[in-house]
Design a protein around this motif. Structure first.
Motif, mmCIF file in Angstrom:
data_model
loop_
_atom_site.group_PDB
_atom_site.id
_atom_site.type_symbol
_atom_site.label_atom_id
_atom_site.label_comp_id
_atom_site.label_asym_id
_atom_site.label_seq_id
_atom_site.Cartn_x
_atom_site.Cartn_y
_atom_site.Cartn_z
ATOM 1 N N LEU A 296 -46.101 -53.965 3.138
ATOM 2 C CA LEU A 296 -45.245 -55.224 3.482
ATOM 3 C C LEU A 296 -44.142 -56.097 2.625
ATOM 4 O O LEU A 296 -44.345 -56.389 1.385
ATOM 5 N N SER A 297 -42.603 -56.061 2.237
ATOM 6 C CA SER A 297 -42.361 -57.098 1.329
ATOM 7 C C SER A 297 -41.877 -57.968 1.789
ATOM 8 O O SER A 297 -41.660 -58.537 2.707
ATOM 9 N N TYR A 298 -41.414 -58.715 0.832
ATOM 10 C CA TYR A 298 -40.787 -60.771 0.969
ATOM 11 C C TYR A 298 -39.956 -60.607 1.673
ATOM 12 O O TYR A 298 -39.968 -61.014 2.643
ATOM 13 N N PHE A 299 -39.105 -59.223 2.115
ATOM 14 C CA PHE A 299 -38.015 -59.866 2.938
ATOM 15 C C PHE A 299 -38.715 -59.171 4.620
ATOM 16 O O PHE A 299 -37.600 -59.142 5.645
ATOM 17 N N THR A 300 -39.596 -58.674 4.998
ATOM 18 C CA THR A 300 -40.000 -58.177 6.226
ATOM 19 C C THR A 300 -41.060 -58.875 6.343
ATOM 20 O O THR A 300 -41.303 -58.259 8.245
ATOM 21 N N ILE A 301 -41.995 -59.824 6.166
ATOM 22 C CA ILE A 301 -42.756 -60.509 7.167
ATOM 23 C C ILE A 301 -41.687 -61.767 7.608
ATOM 24 O O ILE A 301 -40.855 -63.003 7.150
ATOM 25 N N PRO A 302 -42.177 -61.839 8.891
ATOM 26 C CA PRO A 302 -41.177 -62.749 9.630
ATOM 27 C C PRO A 302 -42.250 -64.419 9.618
ATOM 28 O O PRO A 302 -43.758 -64.135 8.897
ATOM 29 N N VAL A 303 -40.952 -65.535 9.409
ATOM 30 C CA VAL A 303 -41.487 -66.712 9.282
ATOM 31 C C VAL A 303 -41.325 -67.386 10.087
ATOM 32 O O VAL A 303 -40.472 -67.296 11.105
ATOM 33 N N PHE A 304 -42.200 -68.309 10.627
ATOM 34 C CA PHE A 304 -42.290 -69.070 11.634
ATOM 35 C C PHE A 304 -42.535 -70.738 10.769
ATOM 36 O O PHE A 304 -43.277 -71.084 9.931
ATOM 37 N N ALA A 305 -41.375 -71.316 11.321
ATOM 38 C CA ALA A 305 -41.150 -72.592 10.882
ATOM 39 C C ALA A 305 -40.977 -73.318 12.370
ATOM 40 O O ALA A 305 -39.450 -72.937 12.732
ATOM 41 N N PRO A 306 -40.869 -74.424 11.886
ATOM 42 C CA PRO A 306 -40.740 -75.357 13.084
ATOM 43 C C PRO A 306 -39.147 -76.141 13.503
ATOM 44 O O PRO A 306 -38.901 -75.747 11.979
ATOM 45 N N ILE B 167 -36.400 -76.170 6.502
ATOM 46 C CA ILE B 167 -35.522 -75.980 5.739
ATOM 47 C C ILE B 167 -35.969 -75.312 4.321
ATOM 48 O O ILE B 167 -37.125 -75.420 4.194
ATOM 49 N N ILE B 168 -35.883 -73.703 3.900
ATOM 50 C CA ILE B 168 -36.693 -72.868 3.165
ATOM 51 C C ILE B 168 -35.337 -72.051 2.257
ATOM 52 O O ILE B 168 -34.632 -71.203 2.570
ATOM 53 N N PRO B 169 -35.166 -72.900 1.019
ATOM 54 C CA PRO B 169 -34.580 -72.092 -0.008
ATOM 55 C C PRO B 169 -35.480 -71.167 -0.285
ATOM 56 O O PRO B 169 -36.801 -70.983 -0.813
ATOM 57 N N LEU B 170 -35.295 -69.490 -0.767
ATOM 58 C CA LEU B 170 -35.656 -68.413 -1.388
ATOM 59 C C LEU B 170 -34.449 -68.395 -2.480
ATOM 60 O O LEU B 170 -33.999 -67.538 -2.098
ATOM 61 N N ALA B 171 -35.406 -67.580 -3.125
ATOM 62 C CA ALA B 171 -34.305 -66.751 -4.036
ATOM 63 C C ALA B 171 -34.188 -65.250 -3.272
ATOM 64 O O ALA B 171 -34.778 -65.252 -2.697
ATOM 65 N N THR B 172 -32.691 -64.825 -3.877
ATOM 66 C CA THR B 172 -32.121 -64.178 -3.101
ATOM 67 C C THR B 172 -33.115 -62.459 -3.427
ATOM 68 O O THR B 172 -33.666 -62.463 -4.442
ATOM 69 N N GLU B 173 -32.441 -61.102 -2.647
ATOM 70 C CA GLU B 173 -33.068 -60.356 -3.017
ATOM 71 C C GLU B 173 -32.699 -59.422 -4.507
ATOM 72 O O GLU B 173 -34.054 -58.887 -5.371
ATOM 73 N N HIS B 174 -31.545 -59.863 -4.080
ATOM 74 C CA HIS B 174 -31.354 -59.528 -6.017
ATOM 75 C C HIS B 174 -31.864 -59.748 -7.172
ATOM 76 O O HIS B 174 -32.326 -58.811 -7.962
ATOM 77 N N HIS B 175 -32.129 -61.247 -6.554
ATOM 78 C CA HIS B 175 -33.639 -61.906 -8.291
ATOM 79 C C HIS B 175 -34.418 -61.590 -8.051
ATOM 80 O O HIS B 175 -35.138 -61.115 -9.324
#
Length: 114
Positions: free
Chosen positions: A5-15, A19-27
């Motif tokens: 699984l890649s970083y982009f296919t793992i589900p994120v559960f958040a309350p 607010i979750i800032p993430l590096a872009t896929e390109h980076h």
């Protein structure tokens, strides 16, 4: 069977309010993964007030432990992301604000897209 699984296919559960800032896929796919990202994808989960402090340092030294963010010799910086929710008889409104960077900005991009 092993599934990668890649970083982009793992589900994120958040309350609500997260607010979750993430590096872009390109980076992440770039050859210079250890550099500070020029752009960030910011995921905002509405429903409650919330904030996130993005802490960044030089990534190499331990200088961050010997300085404060409001001192001129700070070896790190903090960017606050904030969302506020208000309700009225018309409906709800969410305001998202990215505050100015506080501290030493010498090791982050002069301009960053979100």
């Amino acid at each position: 069977r092993l599934r990668v699984l890649s970083y982009f296919t793992i589900p994120v559960f958040a309350p609500e309010g997260a607010i979750i800032p993430l590096a872009t896929e390109h980076h992440i796919r770039s050859s210079n993964i250890n550099s500070t990202p020029q752009s960030l994808d910011v995921h905002v989960f509405v429903g409650a007030d919330g904030h996130f402090d993005l802490y960044e340092d030089d990534g190499v030294s331990n200088d961050y432990s010997r300085s404060s963010v409001d001192g001129s010799a700070a070896a790190f910086c903090v960017t606050r992301f904030e969302q506020t929710t208000s309700s009225s008889h018309i409906g709800s409104e969410v305001v998202f604000h990215i505050h100015p960077v506080q501290g030493n900005t010498s090791f982050i991009p002069q301009q960053r897209s979100f």
